[in-house]
Design an enzyme around this catalytic site. Structure first.
Site, PDB file in Angstrom:
ATOM      1  CD1 TRP A 145       2.708  -3.166  12.661  1.00  0.00           C
ATOM      2  CD2 TRP A 145       4.876  -2.282  13.012  1.00  0.00           C
ATOM      3  NE1 TRP A 145       2.509  -1.839  13.430  1.00  0.00           N
ATOM      4  CE2 TRP A 145       3.574  -1.298  13.735  1.00  0.00           C
ATOM      5  CE3 TRP A 145       6.054  -1.723  13.277  1.00  0.00           C
ATOM      6  CZ2 TRP A 145       4.081  -0.062  14.396  1.00  0.00           C
ATOM      7  CZ3 TRP A 145       6.365  -0.576  13.588  1.00  0.00           C
ATOM      8  CH2 TRP A 145       5.127   0.179  14.466  1.00  0.00           C
TER       9      TRP A 145
ATOM     10  CD  GLU B 171      -4.225   3.249  11.729  1.00  0.00           C
ATOM     11  OE1 GLU B 171      -3.362   2.515  12.313  1.00  0.00           O
ATOM     12  OE2 GLU B 171      -4.515   3.514  10.794  1.00  0.00           O
TER      13      GLU B 171
ATOM     14  NE  ARG C 117      -0.208  -0.378   4.839  1.00  0.00           N
ATOM     15  CZ  ARG C 117      -0.396  -0.110   5.986  1.00  0.00           C
ATOM     16  NH1 ARG C 117      -1.744   0.487   6.530  1.00  0.00           N
ATOM     17  NH2 ARG C 117       0.572  -0.268   7.017  1.00  0.00           N
TER      18      ARG C 117
ATOM     19  CG  HIS D 106      -2.467  -4.829  14.335  1.00  0.00           C
ATOM     20  ND1 HIS D 106      -1.384  -3.993  14.402  1.00  0.00           N
ATOM     21  CD2 HIS D 106      -3.444  -4.129  15.253  1.00  0.00           C
ATOM     22  CE1 HIS D 106      -1.888  -2.790  15.159  1.00  0.00           C
ATOM     23  NE2 HIS D 106      -2.905  -2.915  15.416  1.00  0.00           N
TER      24      HIS D 106
ATOM     25  CB  CYS E  38       4.409   7.856  -8.802  1.00  0.00           C
ATOM     26  SG  CYS E  38       5.127   9.371  -9.519  1.00  0.00           S
TER      27      CYS E  38
ATOM     28  CD  GLU F 265      -2.218  -4.086   8.877  1.00  0.00           C
ATOM     29  OE1 GLU F 265      -3.441  -3.889   8.946  1.00  0.00           O
ATOM     30  OE2 GLU F 265      -1.667  -3.041   8.613  1.00  0.00           O
TER      31      GLU F 265
ATOM     32  CD  GLU G  72      -0.224   4.432   9.198  1.00  0.00           C
ATOM     33  OE1 GLU G  72       0.328   3.430   8.600  1.00  0.00           O
ATOM     34  OE2 GLU G  72      -0.576   4.092  10.449  1.00  0.00           O
TER      35      GLU G  72
END
EC number: 3.2.1.23
Lengths: 668, 668, 668
Positions: free
Chosen positions: A314, A306, A111, A357, A115, A354, A150
């Site tokens: 991670w 978050e 992700r 997580h 560009c 994830e 992010e």
């Protein structure tokens, strides 16, 4: 002064029902209600679902999700899904992918993979944001827009190279100005035409990712890259604004993340939001630092977009949060300015990277878990605040300068000591105030300093146009300014302020720094305060000639023994401390204590306590947050004896103690 | 025997007035005069300035610089500026850039960035050198030509691949010879046509930068690469010679730099020059080693082209030189054969990656600095020597073999122990002589050994055609030869000398080495001398069968306990020591002491002293250099009581002591 | 039950006379005879020699080699030479080269360098294998076909990408199934067309070589890569079978090598062979583990295709094997199921990267070496066995599951603890049985478990379709099942078994694991058995709710103190142990001891001994192998007093002791 963006404390988090069968959705709604969850961030990574091809859009599923959440009266944080491109776009337009630092053009994957200068990406991102705003902007339960996710990384493709040349030309206007700014006469790198410029990656001026032959071009590339992504943000924001003029727009930031100049970004955001992921061994003072930094970006309450209910995936070692830890961390977050507590995520992923997580609903799928119970308890507590806390301010008389351009420039510098790191230096100074429960704001390089009594600017390596005047005015008016070694060295293009360090700060500090010694990790110097205390120094040691300054501490070892390590200078109505070396903690405390003595800076709580105590104030109320982040149990500060803990309703007594992670909220 | 290249000790360094406004130039001249600076190296990186495009040349600025320096009677070291290509050349001819080990073709950036086989680069480099010689060659103040700068690196582009095939064909003539030399039958790598050869980088035979599947091709690539750059050097030199037949030509070397065969290079240079950049923790014996190596390249005095007055920037930890350290380092340099002391650089850069590299004039811009004062003191002292020292020789009866092809081959070897490093082994032996103040020359593999009493050849892994005969002749005539484990193993193409190690040295050493054990870092073996002393060994342990040799020391542990670790053999009129393992310092000292006993080798000073004492002699005079590189203070050797220190004029007495970095120069 | 593939113990190894002049060949034959060498592996890397161009084949040299060996009555292991492509093929068809993980397309170099999906490679490899079989298949001395060599590595080229899409389509049939399997809704990676799939290397979903954003695609790529190479193997095997229907076909494997699913491969091989290269510090239990794994692949005797007589070259530290060590290692190999002892190689290379790899004939070229004498002694001993040992079986009641897909999936997992390694966990359990001299088989995920009393499945992370039922049936029938933390987590596509860990194993284990804590290396927890013993735990700590299980040990520290760390559950007629954390050795021993108590599992030898004792049985005979791998000397187990050592003929007494590496073979 109170700035309320929401009607209640948002409590929820990332929610991806699209990854689950419909029967799970209703189960989610039932369980979330038990935890007082009132908010969900949706549509973060759904571009491929919503736009299955270049010509088709499909909103049925998102319609259903929004409808369900609306019905349940959620505050919907609606993401624009542009942080991960659909696979078909890579296949059809390979240029949308990034070229990395090594010069490799990527294919589909991961992700944050667009560009930032791809016109194809921009075209479809803008269109998607517009369509979403058109469709959902009028829904009153859509409480916040969450653009992309992010933002970060970099691209070194040909399109970026062309865009960089345009950006550079726009900044410098003439080739002559550019050659001068980047000091291209050095090593004969003089250019004659704009298209001789190439991006500073591994195939250009970069030495490795953290080092460069020409800091000028590398710093400008970072400016360009930050600006380019910010333009993408603004493009989406403006697309939303065509259909929705009022709902606040944010994107989630990442604390001290290096690549983006968040102070510049914050100006374009309605509210700051960020993702808080400390490691198992991150000091709590560092966590507090990042909260204060995020709040300071707009000097306003922020969203915690978050955090994990318990475990991350991670990190190298993903410890569980211990009982009470998540609650304490959440209150620390609120104490430092958050108006929301949102988790990543509400239901744990079944697959991909994830899946380990943590989430509010774990893989077991029920509410019968420790994690859920702790979440539910917090939800209930937060609900009890209603809107009383919202928009409450954190007041501070202490400003610490945090300047992303300094961050970049300092760490690109070749010499004198490779272990010099910007955030580490900032944290050493912040830690003092944290330990003393003194509130701190962070300020950018171009800050209005009028509200502060103290300005701390560690390693203020880059002093740009106007900063000297601003700081001199601040000190002239009675302010206390604290700066350190490696300050005042260069201007905005990383060219040295000639005439003796610390350059533009020389008159302020009343010192001339003749030389800067570098110590290897196994080396230290000794210092002694004029008041007798002894300490150690390391990393870098300025050799200082006081001009108008008085000496606070001297080196007592090395060939510069008996020369000053720390000085103090009177300037106008104010005072300037110059700390010429990295000090041990006690010595630094001594310096800062002395600096504070002559100011009006007060700790949040007069009495000394190892507990963290933070104050947030609305126009009506004042809330003390009292937290124990130490393994040892500590007594309640006497100040609070007789008050009531809002979280439990318990009246606090002399016998009250706080075990690790215990937290109190007390109305002043 | 005295070889005077210059009329005075050149004292100055790199000077880039082109990077500064004109008003600074006159200030420079004034300040430099205060430091007795008499020389400047100019035009090192000015290609882009001098040739702003493919068709234009612009010499006005350089004219002014040369004119100013000429007027001030400087010795001008004139560089050809070809070490960094202009940006326009990359844009117009991307092939001029290098392709790196990873196979990535670079764009514009850095310096030392020309593909050595680019015809475009060659065309314009040759033309530039020619034009410079035409324009300035007749100027009598142009004292030295400085071609390019710190040649180094590698290129793996298609042009280089094609050039390599030509080089290989020229060396081996037939495919059959090539297949045999590279042992290509192994793994079925047999080739049938020259253009099946590909360069040995990460896409070919290389395993990683320091390892290869076929040492034959990788060693030949290094030969080719060294030769290719040397051809570029010769091309420029010859271009200069078209207009200037007399001024000496050099390029600055880099000590033990691995990639270029400096003994081969030195044959093409009129005088050797080099850049001396020890780290904060480099042993002084290692610094001395590099000086002796550089002097030995031509067995003649050399130029110190670069050192820093105090601080570097590109090391991890760039400590200041302590008071007196730069002076002592400079005299050590002269003691070992330098006729010049030149700094990088005379005025500190305002920007780019070397701005934290020290200079004679620091960023403060004045002469009021410790660094300047120390420079000026040295300048005054050096001026006092006039031309008396110039060309003075260092005489030695000890030769240590240093062979770049061995260096490459030994370190490419897969097994037996990855920690085996060539220069480290050489230094272990050199260190003994350094500690004893015994002068050492380094000699190449094809050296004339007739002038030496001892030849030390540690890890003489590659024994090429003719070496066996040369060494045997040397020993036959009474010489002492000392060699070690990992010697005599392969020939020039890294194919093993079959029939038992140490191959061609077997008869000389009088031993057969049956096996070579490898010890991990945590392992050691014990040894004992036949005279009783005990020691330890590590890294590699030969299992030795003495044939004609006698045993000097045995292993006392491991399964080869009671077999020899060190032997001594009589051969002709001489003696051969074979040291079969890496010894601890005391044990190595014991071996070498014993070896020296039967030779005519004498220390520079009979008496024992921890001071470094070096002797340089002209036909008229002899100069002792006495330096203390220890933290502790040491007394003057008795030999010198009553003599006069040329630097201070002080008469030395029994009470004279040398503190750290104290230096004396005494005429014998 | 005895499976004899050969007529005698093959004793020999890799032999490359093609790398040597003819005069050496006859010398080889003479020397080998002295060592009882009876077998040679030839033609391993001769493709370039045999096929000098696209259209020519040249067999003369190989004919001569085969003829010589045939005449000398060797068992010829004939390789197909396809493990290294000829240089001309790269030049003519660059596509035959591999593209690496970084996306770099390689040129000529190394071995194992063919893109497994190159049609050019396949065409010529098949043709070569066919021609060899046609020419030599009828030769009765050709005893074994050796296809390729040490298959391994990966390719990420365009051809592989296209082949991967076909493989994926074949596996999943529909895009919907694929999106679900890889959980592509996560991060919006949904695809709509098969050719949107790109290979998961550094340009795709990979994070780094050991990490991935989508384990689903990365695991499938490994399946595809393993299958692709297996197809190449089958292609060559089938080509051979066109001309030779009977000679066994193998390829040499590499123990726990990660990339290839050896259980799947073994089904296509007539006999397993492998290469055993322990490091200087590899535990002997680990070496035994790999032998047992290789034997278990087909549950049949295997070939030791390669070991070194003494030294390796490619390890960091290549120690010599001590006297007796190679012999002991060889008997350990035979003890665990080998019917051959073959060396790499018979004569040491003169050049290239393996020249420091030991051989039966060393560089000295004679038989007068320790290495040769030890080889010859072993050859004589092995010859004395005739065919009595051949095909002897290793019987075991203990199965340890070893599943390559688990290996891949577990190590791709992002979180909870990066230090979790599959083989390390397997080895911790194997080590217990090794120390107790209890024979172990390894079994694949789809094994027939009926012959076992105990099934140990550490970190059985991936539980695929049918495994739950198989294990439940095994336990139901009275089996003992031992599993651990990180078991039952995901299915075959790395998607989580929802509903609570350990998913499909939950009922079996009688526990629900609510959370998994991760400890950093500096952290440990304490545990205590209900029987009182204390221990420590680390790495990962399950927080366990017993459902039907009873507690064996509890944590005594951290917030989950007093909750179970180890449990035991009755299920059907059997028992299940769940070990929820990584235990110290003593604690693990306690658990396994307890588990064994209620089974019929017996050690090979009743009495306790630190010696390794292994039993192999034919229908007629039983052979005990008794080996001492400890530095300390140990007495002969009493059981063997009065028996005779087959190797020496010595009658063993109460006074018999075994020094390090001493080995006995005793007929039961």
């Amino acid at each position: 002064m109170t700035k309320k963006v929401f009607d209640r404390i948002l409590f929820g988090g990332d929610y991806n029902p699209n990854q689950w069968p419909k029967e799970v959705w209703q189960e989610d709604m039932r369980i979330f209600k038990d935890a007082n969850i009132n908010s969900a961030t949706v549509n973060v990574f759904s571009w491929a679902k919503i736009q299955p091809s270049e010509t088709e859009y499909y909103f049925d599923e998102l319609d259903e999700i929004i409808e369900m959440l609306t019905k349940e009266n959620y505050d919907i944080v609606l993401a624009t899904s542009t942080a991960a491109l659909p696979a078909w776009m890579f296949k059809k337009y390979p240029e949308v992918a990034r070229t990395d630092f090594e010069g490799r053009h990527h294919k589909f994957g991961h992700r944050h993979n667009a560009c930032p200068n791809s016109l194809v990406y921009q075209k479809y991102a803008e269109k998607l944001a517009r369509k979403l705003a058109e469709r959902y902007g009028a829904n009153p339960r859509v409480t916040c827009w969450h653009i992309n996710n992010e933002y970060g990384g970099e691209c070194f493709c040909e399109n970026c190279e062309k865009a960089f040349r345009v950006w550079v030309k726009d900044r410098y206007k003439t080739i002559e100005a550019l050659n001068k700014a980047w000091n291209l006469e050095f090593w004969g790198h003089t250019i004659y035409e704009w298209d001789e410029i190439v991006l500073p990656n591994a195939l250009g001026e970069a030495i490795d990712y953290d080092n460069t032959a020409f800091a000028g071009i590398s710093i400008d590339y970072r400016r360009f890259n930050s600006d380019g992504m910010l333009n993408n943000f603004k493009m989406e924001r403006d697309a939303i604004r065509r259909h929705d003029q009022t709902t606040p727009v944010t994107t989630n930031l990442m604390g001290t993340y290096k690549n983006l100049d968040y102070f510049k970004w914050a100006k374009e955001m309605d509210i700051v939001s960020w993702d808080n992921y400390p490691s198992y061994n991150t000091p709590w003072s560092y966590v507090a630092l990042t909260h204060d930094l995020m709040r300071s970006l707009k000097k306003a309450p922020f969203m915690l977009m978050e955090q994990t209910p318990s475990q991350q995936n991670w990190q190298p070692y993903n410890s569980l949060k211990k009982p009470g830890q998540m609650r304490a961390q959440s209150y620390q977050t609120i104490a430092h300015g958050a108006d929301t507590i949102q988790y990543f995520q509400l239901r744990r992923s079944v697959g991909a990277c994830e899946k380990f997580h943590g989430a509010v609903i774990e893989h077991v799928g029920t509410e019968d878990t420790r994690v859920f119970r702790e979440t539910a308890q917090l939800g209930e507590e937060l609900a009890s605040f209603g809107d009383s806390l919202l928009g409450a301010a954190n007041h501070s008389r202490v400003a610490i300068m945090f300047d992303w351009e300094n961050y970049w420039a300092l760490e690109y510098t070749s010499g004198p000591n490779k272990d010099l790191k910007y955030v580490d230096q900032i944290h050493q100074y912040y830690r003092y105030f944290y330990d003393k429960n003194i509130a701190v704001d962070f300020v950018p390089a171009d800050a209005d300093l009028s509200g502060y009594s103290i300005l701390v600017a560690p390693v203020l390596y880059m002093v740009k146009e106007g900063m000297k005047e601003a700081i001199e005015a601040f000190v002239n008016a009675g302010g206390t300014f604290i700066t350190t070694f490696m300050s005042g060295i260069v201007g905005e293009s990383d060219n040295v302020h000639l005439g003796g360090y610390p350059g533009p700060l020389r008159e302020l500090a009343g010192v001339w720094v003749e030389e800067i010694d570098a110590l290897a990790p196994e080396q230290t110097n000794q210092i002694q305060f004029v008041t007798g205390e002894e300490g150690t120094s390391r990393l870098l040691c300025d050799i200082i000639h006081p001009e108008t300054a008085e000496v606070i501490a001297n080196y007592t070892s090395n060939f510069y023994a008996n020369t000053p390590a720390v000085t103090k200078n009177s300037f106008g109505k104010g005072t300037v401390y110059y700390i010429g070396t990295e000090l041990d903690t006690s010595s630094l405390d001594l310096c800062l204590e002395q600096a504070l003595e002559t100011t009006d800076v007060q700790p949040t709580l007069e009495e000394t306590t190892p507990l963290e105590v933070v104050l947030r104030e609305t126009e009506e109320d004042a809330f003390y947050f009292v937290m124990n982040f130490h393994a040892e149990t500590h007594p309640l500060p006497k100040t609070f004896v007789g008050t009531t803990d809002l979280l439990t309703g318990e009246v606090l007594s002399e016998k009250t103690v706080l075990h690790m992670y215990d937290t109190l909220v007390i109305k002043a």
